[in-house]
Design a protein around this motif. Sequence first.
Motif, mmCIF file in Angstrom:
data_model
loop_
_atom_site.group_PDB
_atom_site.id
_atom_site.type_symbol
_atom_site.label_atom_id
_atom_site.label_comp_id
_atom_site.label_asym_id
_atom_site.label_seq_id
_atom_site.Cartn_x
_atom_site.Cartn_y
_atom_site.Cartn_z
ATOM 1 N N ALA A 4 0.809 -1.213 0.000
ATOM 2 C CA ALA A 4 0.000 0.000 0.000
ATOM 3 C C ALA A 4 0.844 1.266 0.000
ATOM 4 C CB ALA A 4 -0.936 -0.002 1.211
ATOM 5 N N SER A 12 1.185 7.357 4.635
ATOM 6 C CA SER A 12 -0.221 7.001 4.406
ATOM 7 C C SER A 12 -0.308 6.121 3.168
ATOM 8 C CB SER A 12 -1.077 8.255 4.236
ATOM 9 O OG SER A 12 -0.633 9.001 3.127
ATOM 10 N N GLY A 13 -1.407 5.429 3.055
ATOM 11 C CA GLY A 13 -1.599 4.545 1.919
ATOM 12 C C GLY A 13 -3.062 4.267 1.687
ATOM 13 N N THR A 14 -3.331 3.525 0.641
ATOM 14 C CA THR A 14 -4.695 3.172 0.270
ATOM 15 C C THR A 14 -4.743 1.693 -0.068
ATOM 16 O OG1 THR A 14 -4.996 5.377 -0.673
ATOM 17 C CG2 THR A 14 -6.603 3.693 -1.294
ATOM 18 N N LEU A 88 -12.746 0.847 -0.206
ATOM 19 C CA LEU A 88 -11.517 1.591 -0.413
ATOM 20 C C LEU A 88 -11.100 2.100 0.961
ATOM 21 C CD1 LEU A 88 -9.454 2.753 -2.422
ATOM 22 C CD2 LEU A 88 -10.874 4.800 -2.520
ATOM 23 N N ILE A 89 -9.946 1.658 1.444
ATOM 24 C CA ILE A 89 -9.502 1.981 2.800
ATOM 25 C C ILE A 89 -8.296 2.907 2.718
ATOM 26 C CG2 ILE A 89 -8.636 1.023 4.967
ATOM 27 C CD1 ILE A 89 -9.977 -1.659 4.016
ATOM 28 N N LYS A 90 -8.405 4.092 3.292
ATOM 29 C CA LYS A 90 -7.282 5.033 3.371
ATOM 30 C C LYS A 90 -6.794 5.034 4.814
ATOM 31 C CE LYS A 90 -8.734 7.793 -0.461
ATOM 32 N NZ LYS A 90 -8.490 9.023 -1.137
ATOM 33 N N PHE A 91 -5.469 5.014 4.999
ATOM 34 C CA PHE A 91 -4.925 4.920 6.357
ATOM 35 C C PHE A 91 -3.640 5.726 6.471
ATOM 36 C CE2 PHE A 91 -2.941 1.656 3.875
ATOM 37 C CZ PHE A 91 -1.622 1.678 4.293
ATOM 38 N N GLU A 92 -3.224 5.943 7.715
ATOM 39 C CA GLU A 92 -1.953 6.588 8.023
ATOM 40 C C GLU A 92 -1.320 5.832 9.170
ATOM 41 O OE1 GLU A 92 -0.227 10.817 9.646
ATOM 42 O OE2 GLU A 92 -1.995 10.828 8.367
#
Length: 94
Positions: A4, A12-14, A88-92
């Motif tokens: 990711a 961060s990534g997706t 769709l998962i966005k994270f940090e």
Amino acid sequence: LRYAGAAKAGDSGTLLLCRVSLGRQFVKWLPQNNMRRPPDPFPLFGWEHLQMWANGDKFHSVFAPAGITLLMDEFIVYHTNQGVPEYLIKFELE
């Protein structure tokens, strides 16, 4: 999170979480760099392909389990109709 694009705190990534139909899996324990895709499964009609399917020569996907050379399980599918995006998962990373 390796795939990711996030490796350290603050990155961060997706991720795209999909529901996937693996069908009959071709299991690979060691890397095979020259493999491009497994043999296609037999079509709806065609007796000449039935023997190949019965002998285990036809596959829908590739599965490489974690352990020997991989840190996590890897699954490969080759047809767009085998997967359906769900989230769709966005994270940090902290």
